[in-house]
Design a protein around this motif. Structure first.
Motif, mmCIF file in Angstrom:
data_model
loop_
_atom_site.group_PDB
_atom_site.id
_atom_site.type_symbol
_atom_site.label_atom_id
_atom_site.label_comp_id
_atom_site.label_asym_id
_atom_site.label_seq_id
_atom_site.Cartn_x
_atom_site.Cartn_y
_atom_site.Cartn_z
ATOM 1 N N ARG A 116 13.512 -15.976 32.266
ATOM 2 C CA ARG A 116 13.342 -16.998 33.321
ATOM 3 C C ARG A 116 12.184 -16.705 34.263
ATOM 4 O O ARG A 116 11.713 -17.603 34.954
ATOM 5 N N PHE A 117 11.789 -15.442 34.359
ATOM 6 C CA PHE A 117 10.762 -15.098 35.342
ATOM 7 C C PHE A 117 9.564 -14.444 34.678
ATOM 8 O O PHE A 117 9.729 -13.726 33.687
ATOM 9 N N ASP A 118 8.395 -14.670 35.281
ATOM 10 C CA ASP A 118 7.208 -13.973 34.797
ATOM 11 C C ASP A 118 7.141 -12.607 35.472
ATOM 12 O O ASP A 118 7.239 -12.501 36.697
ATOM 13 N N GLY A 119 7.007 -11.585 34.661
ATOM 14 C CA GLY A 119 6.930 -10.233 35.218
ATOM 15 C C GLY A 119 6.371 -9.307 34.164
ATOM 16 O O GLY A 119 6.139 -9.722 33.025
ATOM 17 N N PRO A 120 6.169 -8.047 34.513
ATOM 18 C CA PRO A 120 5.655 -7.090 33.525
ATOM 19 C C PRO A 120 6.667 -6.897 32.397
ATOM 20 O O PRO A 120 7.877 -6.932 32.640
ATOM 21 N N LEU A 121 6.167 -6.706 31.180
ATOM 22 C CA LEU A 121 7.077 -6.445 30.060
ATOM 23 C C LEU A 121 7.564 -5.004 30.185
ATOM 24 O O LEU A 121 6.958 -4.095 29.629
ATOM 25 N N ASP A 122 8.625 -4.814 30.918
ATOM 26 C CA ASP A 122 9.086 -3.462 31.198
ATOM 27 C C ASP A 122 10.418 -3.191 30.484
ATOM 28 O O ASP A 122 10.480 -2.542 29.461
ATOM 29 N N MET A 123 11.522 -3.702 31.043
ATOM 30 C CA MET A 123 12.863 -3.629 30.449
ATOM 31 C C MET A 123 13.452 -2.224 30.390
ATOM 32 O O MET A 123 14.409 -1.993 29.648
ATOM 33 N N ARG A 124 12.895 -1.283 31.148
ATOM 34 C CA ARG A 124 13.520 0.045 31.163
ATOM 35 C C ARG A 124 14.638 0.050 32.192
ATOM 36 O O ARG A 124 14.420 -0.306 33.344
ATOM 37 N N MET A 125 15.828 0.477 31.805
ATOM 38 C CA MET A 125 16.886 0.668 32.802
ATOM 39 C C MET A 125 16.559 1.908 33.617
ATOM 40 O O MET A 125 16.762 1.942 34.825
ATOM 41 N N ASP A 126 16.077 2.939 32.937
ATOM 42 C CA ASP A 126 15.638 4.164 33.615
ATOM 43 C C ASP A 126 14.146 4.009 33.879
ATOM 44 O O ASP A 126 13.331 4.108 32.957
ATOM 45 N N GLN A 127 13.799 3.796 35.139
ATOM 46 C CA GLN A 127 12.410 3.476 35.455
ATOM 47 C C GLN A 127 11.471 4.675 35.331
ATOM 48 O O GLN A 127 10.268 4.539 35.553
ATOM 49 N N THR A 128 12.028 5.828 34.974
ATOM 50 C CA THR A 128 11.157 6.988 34.744
ATOM 51 C C THR A 128 10.928 7.223 33.244
ATOM 52 O O THR A 128 10.192 8.129 32.861
ATOM 53 N N ALA A 129 11.573 6.422 32.406
ATOM 54 C CA ALA A 129 11.431 6.620 30.950
ATOM 55 C C ALA A 129 10.002 6.318 30.526
ATOM 56 O O ALA A 129 9.308 5.511 31.149
ATOM 57 N N SER A 130 9.563 6.970 29.436
ATOM 58 C CA SER A 130 8.149 6.815 29.075
ATOM 59 C C SER A 130 7.887 5.524 28.290
ATOM 60 O O SER A 130 6.813 4.956 28.391
ATOM 61 N N LYS A 131 8.865 5.039 27.498
ATOM 62 C CA LYS A 131 8.595 3.883 26.639
ATOM 63 C C LYS A 131 9.117 2.590 27.275
ATOM 64 O O LYS A 131 10.282 2.500 27.628
ATOM 65 N N SER A 132 8.223 1.606 27.411
ATOM 66 C CA SER A 132 8.670 0.322 27.953
ATOM 67 C C SER A 132 8.424 -0.769 26.910
ATOM 68 O O SER A 132 7.878 -0.512 25.830
ATOM 69 N N ALA A 133 8.804 -2.006 27.263
ATOM 70 C CA ALA A 133 8.661 -3.125 26.319
ATOM 71 C C ALA A 133 7.187 -3.348 25.953
ATOM 72 O O ALA A 133 6.886 -3.752 24.830
ATOM 73 N N ILE A 134 6.281 -3.081 26.874
ATOM 74 C CA ILE A 134 4.839 -3.247 26.580
ATOM 75 C C ILE A 134 4.450 -2.406 25.363
ATOM 76 O O ILE A 134 3.733 -2.858 24.479
#
Ligand code: SAM
Length: 301
Positions: A116-134
């Motif tokens: 629904r929203f425009d935002g960075p392709l992130d999707m990490r629950m743990d914001q310190t994790a190295s791998k994101s949706a990007i």
């Protein structure tokens, strides 16, 4: 202060009632989130009871209640045994897990979970994790993306969706939720658009957070740390999660039948208590995120 818009707990009373067998026992809320379940557990615990709550998202810390019986652990629940040991705990009386993403995570556009929203392709629950949706969208091969969409999203036309992503990223890196949607939308008939996009996002999210293997780790750890008659209560939101939980409770393994010893005895860590429990119409009316919830309860043998 209780933030009611962080997350509305699902199946609150039935899950906590199923969890607590001894009000002075030691319990784990594996998915603290807005803390709705934790607060209810604390209400039903006696003065000697203890509750350890896990969440890998630092945002959840703002919901931590002040209560001497409560300990918050900012970590992945796959490491539950290791953290409990740090507190000198080797046996517990119940584990509650309310899987998936919180409303807060879905609704924060900068987290990139929502179509629904425009935002960075992130999707990490743990914001310190190295791998994101990007990383997944821009680096996985055509075959890897196809498999991901098939297995984790049950996306119709998974190959074509993957192909379109690969073709698009050759011109420009796909960095935002809306850029991903734009890349694939021409392939999807309008009436299936939201459903298919949700499946694509779900698949990526599961991969980013390794959601199925952490659930397996939690289930295996629960079988080791729960005391006899201790309870495992799991609330799932899609069939991949629920299938794992259901099969593990029935067979003690994730595929096939329980192993048998020489005499044909099956080694089963749990016995199920009752059947699947779903929210009633009243709860779903109040909270539409509850509509896909399925709760399963098991007792350690
Ligand atoms: C559906 S919400 C739980 C909501 C909570 N029961 C409540 O009443 O507010 C799931 C939460 O679990 C967390 N979570 C999901 N997987 C996790 C994992 N593997 N380890 C730790 N926390 C996890 C998410 O960050 C999210 O905050």
């Amino acid at each position: 202060m209780i933030k009611t818009n962080y997350h509305l707990p699902v199946l609150l009373q039935p899950s906590v009632t199923a969890l607590i067998t001894d009000p002075n026992g030691i319990y784990v809320d594996a998915t603290f989130g807005g803390g709705g379940h934790s607060r209810q557990i604390l209400q039903q615990l006696g003065p000697q009871g203890r509750l350890f709550a896990f969440d890998q998202d630092a945002d959840a810390v703002s919901n931590v209640p002040e209560d001497d019986r409560f300990t918050f652990i900012e970590a992945n629940f796959r490491d539950i045994e290791r953290y409990l040991k740090l507190y000198g705990v080797t046996t517990i009386h119940g584990v509650l897990a309310d899987f998936g993403v919180s409303s807060h995570q879905f609704d924060a556009k900068e987290r990139g979970f929502s179509i629904r929203f425009d935002g960075p392709l992130d999707m990490r629950m743990d914001q310190t994790a190295s791998k994101s949706a990007i990383d997944i969208v821009n680096a996985y091969s055509l075959e890897e993306l196809t498999q991901l969409f098939k297995l984790y999203g049950e996306v119709k036309g998974a190959y074509r969706v993957a192909e379109q992503i690969v073709a698009t990223r050759q011109h420009q890196k796909i960095e935002t939720t809306f850029a991903l949607i734009e890349a694939v939308r021409s392939l999807i008939p309008e009436r299936f658009l939201n459903k298919t996009l949700a499946q694509i996002f779900q698949a990526i999210r599961i991969e980013v957070n390794d959601e199925l293997s952490v659930i397996k780790d939690l289930l295996l750890a629960s079988a080791r740390v729960l005391a006899s008659e201790g309870r495992l209560v799991c609330i799932s939101y899609h069939s991949l999660e629920d299938r794992l939980v259901k099969h593990f409770i029935r067979e003690g393994v994730f595929e096939g039948a329980a192993p048998q010893d020489f005499y044909g005895n099956r080694h089963l860590p749990f016995k199920k208590r009752g059947g699947m429990v779903a929210p009633d119409a009243k709860e779903i009316e109040k909270n539409k995120r509850a509509r896909s919830a399925k709760m399963r309860i098991a007792e350690k043998r």
